[in-house]
Design a protein around this motif. Structure first.
Motif, PDB file in Angstrom:
ATOM      1  N   LEU B  44       0.866  -1.155   0.152  1.00 20.59           N
ATOM      2  CA  LEU B  44       0.135  -0.080  -0.137  1.00 20.59           C
ATOM      3  C   LEU B  44       0.778   1.325   0.039  1.00 20.59           C
ATOM      4  CD1 LEU B  44      -2.822   1.425   0.500  1.00 20.59           C
ATOM      5  CD2 LEU B  44      -2.571   1.229   2.791  1.00 20.59           C
ATOM      6  N   ASN B  45       2.075   1.126   0.830  1.00 22.81           N
ATOM      7  CA  ASN B  45       2.878   2.338   0.853  1.00 22.81           C
ATOM      8  C   ASN B  45       3.558   2.702  -0.542  1.00 22.81           C
ATOM      9  OD1 ASN B  45       2.552   2.765   3.420  1.00 22.81           O
ATOM     10  ND2 ASN B  45       4.617   2.151   4.125  1.00 22.81           N
ATOM     11  N   ALA B  46       3.888   1.631  -1.290  1.00 21.32           N
ATOM     12  CA  ALA B  46       4.451   2.013  -2.765  1.00 21.32           C
ATOM     13  C   ALA B  46       3.288   2.728  -3.378  1.00 21.32           C
ATOM     14  CB  ALA B  46       4.782   0.763  -3.276  1.00 21.32           C
ATOM     15  N   VAL B  47       2.046   2.193  -3.316  1.00 22.55           N
ATOM     16  CA  VAL B  47       1.192   2.820  -4.404  1.00 22.55           C
ATOM     17  C   VAL B  47       0.886   4.064  -3.750  1.00 22.55           C
ATOM     18  CG1 VAL B  47      -1.451   2.946  -4.874  1.00 22.55           C
ATOM     19  CG2 VAL B  47      -0.016   0.542  -4.579  1.00 22.55           C
ATOM     20  N   SER B  48       0.696   4.597  -2.344  1.00 25.15           N
ATOM     21  CA  SER B  48       0.512   5.883  -1.607  1.00 25.15           C
ATOM     22  C   SER B  48       1.810   6.543  -2.408  1.00 25.15           C
ATOM     23  CB  SER B  48       0.865   5.720  -0.149  1.00 25.15           C
ATOM     24  OG  SER B  48       0.808   7.118   0.135  1.00 25.15           O
ATOM     25  N   LYS B  49       3.005   6.351  -2.513  1.00 21.90           N
ATOM     26  CA  LYS B  49       3.821   7.046  -3.258  1.00 21.90           C
ATOM     27  C   LYS B  49       3.820   7.594  -4.489  1.00 21.90           C
ATOM     28  CE  LYS B  49       7.969   6.044  -0.453  1.00 21.90           C
ATOM     29  NZ  LYS B  49       9.357   5.371  -0.502  1.00 21.90           N
ATOM     30  N   HIS B  50       3.163   6.499  -5.285  1.00 27.72           N
ATOM     31  CA  HIS B  50       2.893   6.596  -6.629  1.00 27.72           C
ATOM     32  C   HIS B  50       1.594   7.761  -6.735  1.00 27.72           C
ATOM     33  CE1 HIS B  50       5.383   4.118  -8.907  1.00 27.72           C
ATOM     34  NE2 HIS B  50       4.798   2.921  -8.196  1.00 27.72           N
ATOM     35  N   ILE B  51       0.872   7.635  -5.887  1.00 27.99           N
ATOM     36  CA  ILE B  51      -0.345   8.745  -5.856  1.00 27.99           C
ATOM     37  C   ILE B  51       0.258  10.031  -5.498  1.00 27.99           C
ATOM     38  CG2 ILE B  51      -2.384   9.536  -4.652  1.00 27.99           C
ATOM     39  CD1 ILE B  51      -2.722   6.425  -4.301  1.00 27.99           C
ATOM     40  N   LEU B  52       1.171  10.135  -4.671  1.00 26.58           N
ATOM     41  CA  LEU B  52       1.878  11.493  -4.256  1.00 26.58           C
ATOM     42  C   LEU B  52       2.465  11.928  -5.542  1.00 26.58           C
ATOM     43  CD1 LEU B  52       4.095  11.946  -1.190  1.00 26.58           C
ATOM     44  CD2 LEU B  52       2.596  13.527  -2.555  1.00 26.58           C
ATOM     45  N   VAL B  53       3.069  11.133  -6.332  1.00 27.50           N
ATOM     46  CA  VAL B  53       3.692  11.611  -7.667  1.00 27.50           C
ATOM     47  C   VAL B  53       2.881  12.120  -8.491  1.00 27.50           C
ATOM     48  CG1 VAL B  53       5.184  10.883  -9.611  1.00 27.50           C
ATOM     49  CG2 VAL B  53       5.523  10.115  -7.539  1.00 27.50           C
ATOM     50  N   LEU B  54       1.631  11.392  -8.546  1.00 28.93           N
ATOM     51  CA  LEU B  54       0.522  11.984  -9.699  1.00 28.93           C
ATOM     52  C   LEU B  54      -0.086  13.257  -8.911  1.00 28.93           C
ATOM     53  CD1 LEU B  54      -1.103   8.357 -10.283  1.00 28.93           C
ATOM     54  CD2 LEU B  54       0.059   9.790 -12.038  1.00 28.93           C
ATOM     55  N   GLU B  55      -0.237  13.378  -7.722  1.00 29.76           N
ATOM     56  CA  GLU B  55      -0.532  14.588  -7.082  1.00 29.76           C
ATOM     57  C   GLU B  55       0.375  15.925  -7.361  1.00 29.76           C
ATOM     58  OE1 GLU B  55      -1.350  13.958  -2.909  1.00 29.76           O
ATOM     59  OE2 GLU B  55      -2.862  15.163  -2.947  1.00 29.76           O
ATOM     60  N   ARG B  56       1.476  15.627  -7.154  1.00 30.38           N
ATOM     61  CA  ARG B  56       2.596  16.706  -7.336  1.00 30.38           C
ATOM     62  C   ARG B  56       2.552  17.125  -8.881  1.00 30.38           C
ATOM     63  NH1 ARG B  56       7.044  13.974  -6.313  1.00 30.38           N
ATOM     64  NH2 ARG B  56       7.003  13.170  -4.205  1.00 30.38           N
ATOM     65  N   ALA B  57       2.244  16.113  -9.934  1.00 32.35           N
ATOM     66  CA  ALA B  57       1.873  16.259 -11.213  1.00 32.35           C
ATOM     67  C   ALA B  57       0.682  17.180 -11.420  1.00 32.35           C
ATOM     68  CB  ALA B  57       2.228  15.297 -12.021  1.00 32.35           C
ATOM     69  N   LYS B  58      -0.319  17.185 -10.479  1.00 36.40           N
ATOM     70  CA  LYS B  58      -1.548  17.725 -10.623  1.00 36.40           C
ATOM     71  C   LYS B  58      -2.592  16.994 -11.348  1.00 36.40           C
ATOM     72  CE  LYS B  58      -0.876  22.125  -8.898  1.00 36.40           C
ATOM     73  NZ  LYS B  58       0.509  22.837  -9.122  1.00 36.40           N
ATOM     74  N   LEU B  59      -2.046  15.575 -11.696  1.00 43.52           N
ATOM     75  CA  LEU B  59      -2.978  14.610 -12.472  1.00 43.52           C
ATOM     76  C   LEU B  59      -3.962  14.096 -11.498  1.00 43.52           C
ATOM     77  CD1 LEU B  59      -0.036  13.222 -14.697  1.00 43.52           C
ATOM     78  CD2 LEU B  59      -2.254  14.231 -15.625  1.00 43.52           C
ATOM     79  N   VAL B  60      -3.718  14.170 -10.274  1.00 41.46           N
ATOM     80  CA  VAL B  60      -4.755  13.592  -9.434  1.00 41.46           C
ATOM     81  C   VAL B  60      -4.934  14.664  -8.309  1.00 41.46           C
ATOM     82  CG1 VAL B  60      -4.765  11.916  -7.418  1.00 41.46           C
ATOM     83  CG2 VAL B  60      -4.377  11.288  -9.611  1.00 41.46           C
ATOM     84  N   ARG B  61      -6.037  14.753  -7.964  1.00 38.83           N
ATOM     85  CA  ARG B  61      -6.531  15.526  -6.689  1.00 38.83           C
ATOM     86  C   ARG B  61      -7.021  14.624  -5.740  1.00 38.83           C
ATOM     87  NH1 ARG B  61     -10.982  20.315  -7.356  1.00 38.83           N
ATOM     88  NH2 ARG B  61     -11.000  20.893  -5.216  1.00 38.83           N
ATOM     89  N   ARG B  62      -7.073  15.188  -4.419  1.00 44.88           N
ATOM     90  CA  ARG B  62      -7.126  14.536  -2.962  1.00 44.88           C
ATOM     91  C   ARG B  62      -8.487  15.367  -2.332  1.00 44.88           C
ATOM     92  NH1 ARG B  62      -3.589  10.958   0.151  1.00 44.88           N
ATOM     93  NH2 ARG B  62      -2.264  11.634  -1.819  1.00 44.88           N
ATOM     94  N   ARG B  63      -9.327  14.598  -2.235  1.00 43.93           N
ATOM     95  CA  ARG B  63     -10.385  15.065  -1.400  1.00 43.93           C
ATOM     96  C   ARG B  63     -10.515  14.535  -0.019  1.00 43.93           C
ATOM     97  NH1 ARG B  63     -16.145  14.359  -1.179  1.00 43.93           N
ATOM     98  NH2 ARG B  63     -15.848  12.445  -2.440  1.00 43.93           N
ATOM     99  N   ARG B  64     -10.419  15.074   1.151  1.00 40.22           N
ATOM    100  CA  ARG B  64     -10.216  14.277   2.282  1.00 40.22           C
ATOM    101  C   ARG B  64     -11.868  14.168   3.029  1.00 40.22           C
ATOM    102  NH1 ARG B  64      -4.199  15.468   3.235  1.00 40.22           N
ATOM    103  NH2 ARG B  64      -4.662  16.448   1.303  1.00 40.22           N
ATOM    104  N   VAL B  65     -12.366  13.037   3.275  1.00 41.94           N
ATOM    105  CA  VAL B  65     -13.245  13.009   4.052  1.00 41.94           C
ATOM    106  C   VAL B  65     -13.067  12.151   5.256  1.00 41.94           C
ATOM    107  CG1 VAL B  65     -15.834  12.214   4.183  1.00 41.94           C
ATOM    108  CG2 VAL B  65     -14.859  13.314   1.955  1.00 41.94           C
ATOM    109  N   GLY B  66     -13.052  12.602   6.314  1.00 44.43           N
ATOM    110  CA  GLY B  66     -12.790  12.004   7.651  1.00 44.43           C
ATOM    111  C   GLY B  66     -11.305  11.219   7.374  1.00 44.43           C
ATOM    112  N   ARG B  67     -11.203   9.877   7.741  1.00 48.41           N
ATOM    113  CA  ARG B  67      -9.938   9.235   7.337  1.00 48.41           C
ATOM    114  C   ARG B  67      -9.743   8.875   5.979  1.00 48.41           C
ATOM    115  NH1 ARG B  67     -11.512   3.597  10.439  1.00 48.41           N
ATOM    116  NH2 ARG B  67     -13.298   3.243   9.262  1.00 48.41           N
ATOM    117  N   ASP B  68     -10.977   8.944   5.387  1.00 52.86           N
ATOM    118  CA  ASP B  68     -10.761   8.355   3.746  1.00 52.86           C
ATOM    119  C   ASP B  68     -10.178   9.528   2.972  1.00 52.86           C
ATOM    120  OD1 ASP B  68     -11.888   5.969   4.112  1.00 52.86           O
ATOM    121  OD2 ASP B  68     -13.885   6.685   4.221  1.00 52.86           O
TER     122      ASP B  68
END
Lengths: 111, 111
Positions: B44-68
């Motif tokens: 999971l951690n590895a995927v989490s890092k990939h997501i971070l990369v996508l987020e830095r590239a603004k290709l993914v956006r994160r919407r926090r709802v509680g712990r999700d």
DNA sequence: AATATATTCAACTATTTAGTTGAATGTAAA
DNA sequence: TTTACATTCAACTAAATAGTTGAATATATT
């Protein structure tokens, strides 16, 4: 054709400003390694390596004539990249229009 | 906007099959980190890092709802990539046609 | 309050990458 | 044949990347 690794190599090759500049230079015609390297502040060897990366990605082709190596731009691998984008549909829904407009604008700007 | 570094980050983010798969997954709708990670054999951690990369590239956006954390696909950065391709004109001369044809074929294949 | 779930943070390792310098190779020119 | 030029090869360094495991944080559920 267009295995995931091919796409990886294509996109990774493009993800560097030096290599994009090299391609842009070559898109207006063949050039020798030294000519390609001249504008850059890094060593010839460094540029030579960038060219190798582009060659492995099949974005550049090399034609040897005596001691000179003539390099040319091969756009074909970009097809796979475009196809991937097309498959990730959200992008193209409503965005291909924008791209076409952009191209039209560029045409209009040329005499 | 669309500094060279932005393009670098966009293309580098796309140059990885795991990250492209993540984007493809998200292109059909929002998903939480764990959901996105499930299909992959890595941690999971590895995927989490990939997501971070996508987020830095603004290709993914994160919407926090509680712990999700709900992730969504943001295609905008691809514009710069498309623009770069358009500027490297040789590609599009005679190749945009092919791309349009390809898109038309895909449309035709859908009911 | 105790426990389970969702996610990140931290530290570490292995691999890859971008650059360097110096030597080698092959071809052209004097 | 000597010298100059175009290019790569080899060895090295520094930094970035992709992965791991284990602990921390914050929110839900019981």
């Amino acid at each position: 054709m267009a295995t995931p690794q091919t796409l990886d190599r294509t996109l990774a090759a493009l993800a560097d400003p030096t290599r994009r500049a090299i391609l842009q230079r070559l898109s207006s015609g063949e050039a020798r390694v030294t000519e390609v390297a001249r504008p850059f502040s890094m060593s010839l060897n460094a540029v030579s390596k960038h060219i190798l990366v582009l060659e492995r990605a099949k974005l550049v082709r090399r034609r040897r004539v005596g001691r000179d190596h003539f390099l040319s731009y091969r756009p074909e691998p970009l097809d796979a990249a475009a196809k991937w984008m097309a498959e990730t549909r959200n992008f193209w829904a409503g965005r291909l229009d924008a791209l076409e407009q952009l191209l039209r604008d560029e045409d209009a700007a040329k005499p």
